[in-house]
Design a protein around this motif. Sequence first.
Motif, short mmCIF file in Angstrom:
data_model
loop_
_atom_site.label_atom_id
_atom_site.label_comp_id
_atom_site.label_asym_id
_atom_site.label_seq_id
_atom_site.Cartn_x
_atom_site.Cartn_y
_atom_site.Cartn_z
N THR A 354 0.80 -1.22 0.00
CA THR A 354 0.00 0.00 0.00
C THR A 354 0.84 1.27 0.00
OG1 THR A 354 -1.84 -1.09 1.10
CG2 THR A 354 -1.74 1.29 1.28
N SER A 355 1.66 1.47 1.03
CA SER A 355 2.40 2.73 1.15
C SER A 355 3.48 2.84 0.09
CB SER A 355 3.01 2.85 2.55
OG SER A 355 3.88 1.78 2.83
N ARG A 356 4.17 1.75 -0.20
CA ARG A 356 5.29 1.85 -1.13
C ARG A 356 4.83 1.98 -2.58
NH1 ARG A 356 7.67 -4.30 -1.50
NH2 ARG A 356 5.89 -5.37 -0.62
N LEU A 357 3.64 1.50 -2.91
CA LEU A 357 3.13 1.66 -4.27
C LEU A 357 2.20 2.86 -4.40
CD1 LEU A 357 2.27 -1.96 -5.48
CD2 LEU A 357 4.40 -0.70 -5.70
N GLY A 358 1.30 3.01 -3.42
CA GLY A 358 0.28 4.05 -3.52
C GLY A 358 0.86 5.43 -3.71
N GLY A 359 1.88 5.77 -2.92
CA GLY A 359 2.47 7.09 -3.02
C GLY A 359 3.11 7.35 -4.37
N PHE A 360 3.88 6.40 -4.86
CA PHE A 360 4.55 6.58 -6.15
C PHE A 360 3.55 6.61 -7.30
CE2 PHE A 360 8.25 5.17 -3.69
CZ PHE A 360 9.21 6.06 -4.14
N ASN A 361 2.60 5.69 -7.31
CA ASN A 361 1.61 5.66 -8.39
C ASN A 361 0.75 6.92 -8.41
OD1 ASN A 361 2.49 3.19 -9.30
ND2 ASN A 361 0.86 2.02 -8.31
N SER A 362 0.58 7.55 -7.24
CA SER A 362 -0.22 8.76 -7.16
C SER A 362 0.43 9.94 -7.87
CB SER A 362 -0.50 9.13 -5.70
OG SER A 362 -1.38 8.20 -5.11
N LEU A 363 1.72 9.87 -8.15
CA LEU A 363 2.36 10.94 -8.91
C LEU A 363 1.65 11.15 -10.24
CD1 LEU A 363 6.07 10.00 -8.23
CD2 LEU A 363 4.97 12.14 -7.54
N LEU A 364 1.28 10.06 -10.90
CA LEU A 364 0.54 10.14 -12.16
C LEU A 364 -0.96 10.09 -11.92
CD1 LEU A 364 0.26 10.10 -15.25
CD2 LEU A 364 0.59 7.61 -15.16
N LEU A 365 -1.41 9.08 -11.21
CA LEU A 365 -2.85 8.86 -11.06
C LEU A 365 -3.52 10.00 -10.30
CD1 LEU A 365 -2.89 5.04 -10.19
CD2 LEU A 365 -3.06 6.14 -12.44
N GLY A 366 -2.80 10.58 -9.33
CA GLY A 366 -3.39 11.62 -8.50
C GLY A 366 -3.70 12.91 -9.24
N GLU A 367 -3.16 13.09 -10.44
CA GLU A 367 -3.49 14.25 -11.26
C GLU A 367 -4.73 14.03 -12.12
OE1 GLU A 367 -2.15 17.04 -10.79
OE2 GLU A 367 -0.46 16.42 -9.56
N ILE A 368 -5.24 12.80 -12.13
CA ILE A 368 -6.38 12.47 -12.99
C ILE A 368 -7.58 11.98 -12.19
CG2 ILE A 368 -7.15 11.03 -14.94
CD1 ILE A 368 -4.23 10.89 -15.83
N VAL A 369 -7.33 11.18 -11.15
CA VAL A 369 -8.40 10.58 -10.36
C VAL A 369 -8.06 10.71 -8.88
CG1 VAL A 369 -9.04 8.92 -12.15
CG2 VAL A 369 -7.31 8.30 -10.45
N VAL A 370 -8.98 10.30 -8.02
CA VAL A 370 -8.71 10.16 -6.59
C VAL A 370 -8.14 8.75 -6.37
CG1 VAL A 370 -9.66 10.13 -4.26
CG2 VAL A 370 -10.58 11.72 -5.98
N PRO A 371 -6.85 8.63 -6.09
CA PRO A 371 -6.28 7.28 -5.91
C PRO A 371 -6.91 6.55 -4.74
CG PRO A 371 -4.55 8.90 -6.24
CD PRO A 371 -5.81 9.67 -6.01
N ASP A 372 -7.10 5.28 -4.90
CA ASP A 372 -7.71 4.42 -3.89
C ASP A 372 -6.61 3.45 -3.42
OD1 ASP A 372 -10.83 2.82 -3.50
OD2 ASP A 372 -8.94 1.95 -2.89
N TRP A 373 -6.32 3.43 -2.13
CA TRP A 373 -5.22 2.61 -1.62
C TRP A 373 -5.70 1.26 -1.08
CZ3 TRP A 373 -0.68 5.82 0.84
CH2 TRP A 373 -0.28 6.78 -0.08
N ASP A 374 -6.89 0.86 -1.46
CA ASP A 374 -7.43 -0.48 -1.19
C ASP A 374 -7.78 -0.67 0.28
OD1 ASP A 374 -8.40 -2.88 -2.10
OD2 ASP A 374 -6.49 -3.92 -2.04
#
Length: 636
Positions: A354-374
Amino acid sequence: MTISATPSIRDGSLIMRGQVVLTGVPGNITVKPLGFSSAFIGATSETPRSRHVFTVGVLEGCRFLSLFRAKIWWMMPRVGDSADKIPPETQMLLVEAGEKSALENGVNCDTNSDLLDGAFRASLLGNSANELQFCVESGDTNVQTTHSLEAVFINSAHNPFELLKESIKILEEQKGTFSGIENKKHLLVHADLYLWHALAGYWGGVLPSSEKLKKYNPKLLYPVQSDGNVSDLIDMAMDCLEKYGVGLIDPRRVHDFYDDLHSYLAKSSADGVKVDVQNTLETSGQGYGGRVALTRQYQEALEQSIARNFKENDIIRCMSHNTESIYSCSVQKRVQLQGVGGFHASRTNISNPTSRLGGFNSLLLGEIVVPDWDMFYSKHNTAGLHAAARAVGGCSVYLSDKPGNYDFNILRKLVLPDGSVLRARCAGRPTRDCLFKDPVMDGESLLKIWNLNKLNGVVGVFNCQGAGAWPLKEGGQEKPITAPIRPPILGHVRPLDVELLEDIAGDNWEGDSAVYAFHTGSLRALSRRETVEVWLRTLSCEICTISPIRVFDRDVHFAPIRLLDMHNSGGAVEELTHRTDPSCEAVDGSELTRAAGHSGARWMQRKRSFTYSVEDKLLTLKLPGECRFWDVEAVF
């Protein structure tokens, strides 16, 4: 050499902002400038094909962060310093162009985003010669081309976070296939009832022989993965789909299918849907015009049906980390996209991603959607780590616990008595000094995730070293922690870690901040570049509220920390005002605080201190009663 004012190829080098980004650029590479710092990169070929791999140039000596698909469903990060370490299926590449640290304002960061170009989608990869390449593919052997002129978007700026935000805005305008997060509503704080279905109906689609489904004209198809996918991790679900097939609804009838399904769910009191297994479509494009065309038909039908049947126009997207899906999130008011792989409760001695992927993936996804960390289990040995990640992730909080089997000591740090959460304003992302480091396998780096509240910031610090490994990397077989136990790692937190802190601090801020550490209870006043030490053992974390110290009438220094029992304590501060009464020379400080509990602030007057602790000047109040908004006023 003459330096062009716009991105260009000169003497075989790609030039951005006067700096050489790539060397050895072949003659078939094209550049279409979009302004001073951005451009589309493309290529031409003499032979028409449904899949091309083009070499762009040599990249070496620069630190990079790659977001690539390790499985067909999910992205994950990879860092390195030369193109041979860039994995296939890279969908975003952030490059530190220059020798200065990413913490310094003088550094240039370049971002490469892989796009949809007509019927083709693109991805980046590197080869053993340190050459950066991009692959364009249609997913249908009948859909071929000799060129792709807008396959890759490249942009350059000093601030990596502003760079990504600006890049998405440019692409939104240029492509018109999606909308950025600023044009979507954020999540509400109340609980909704969402029901699950797959994009194709169920995991394996629908049953083609069913009489009830005959009107949708389903056919049994056998997925075909691209070369990039087969270089990823083996996925048992995909193996089963390839063996037994997928019952795919005729794209011309999928509007009717979704409308029938969603109208039934809406009548059954569903507020929205979680749509899973979306990337299956990229393997089923043969005969339908390719993967991009098929995905767009399904996504268009899905969005229209959700808008028609659910009043809040809500959707959670899952298993959809391909560019076809990412750049098709257009009309939903509130779109969540699951930013990490699933939580595995059986993995008791390793860090779930969760923490190690969610934060990095949010660099891209967070500019388009609300990221969901499951979801996660509150009764689990890593529950504290997961709870802290949700507190700084800017995401929803939901659980997989068996009903009635909860750890309320964990949940009370996240959830208020009325069921709402103190959700941060943005998508949680790594701090600048973490962007190009490996917080899992380098043995020395902590992961720091920053976020903003209305009037303060928050930084979560996590030690994931020795608690798992990255797949598809040498030594990356995930295994439990074994003795000897790793020693704690030293990290540093400073107000500078929170981007855009000055935007929320207001005119009364002179640059200092109060930094409150949740687990140790310590409080420090720091300048922007001063640091506080954080020592963490494997699978432990700390959460620091960073509250700008406002200065009123020269004498009074005030920084609200708020609900000290909550992970994101500063998220409870809704408003801060002050006024001076000339008749009695008193300052009246007033703030609007959400909920009840232990409320804290750093409060100092030069002539006189109002403190609970003389040492750190922490004033603590007990706000009685039920969950509500409190107007806390002090006169001194």
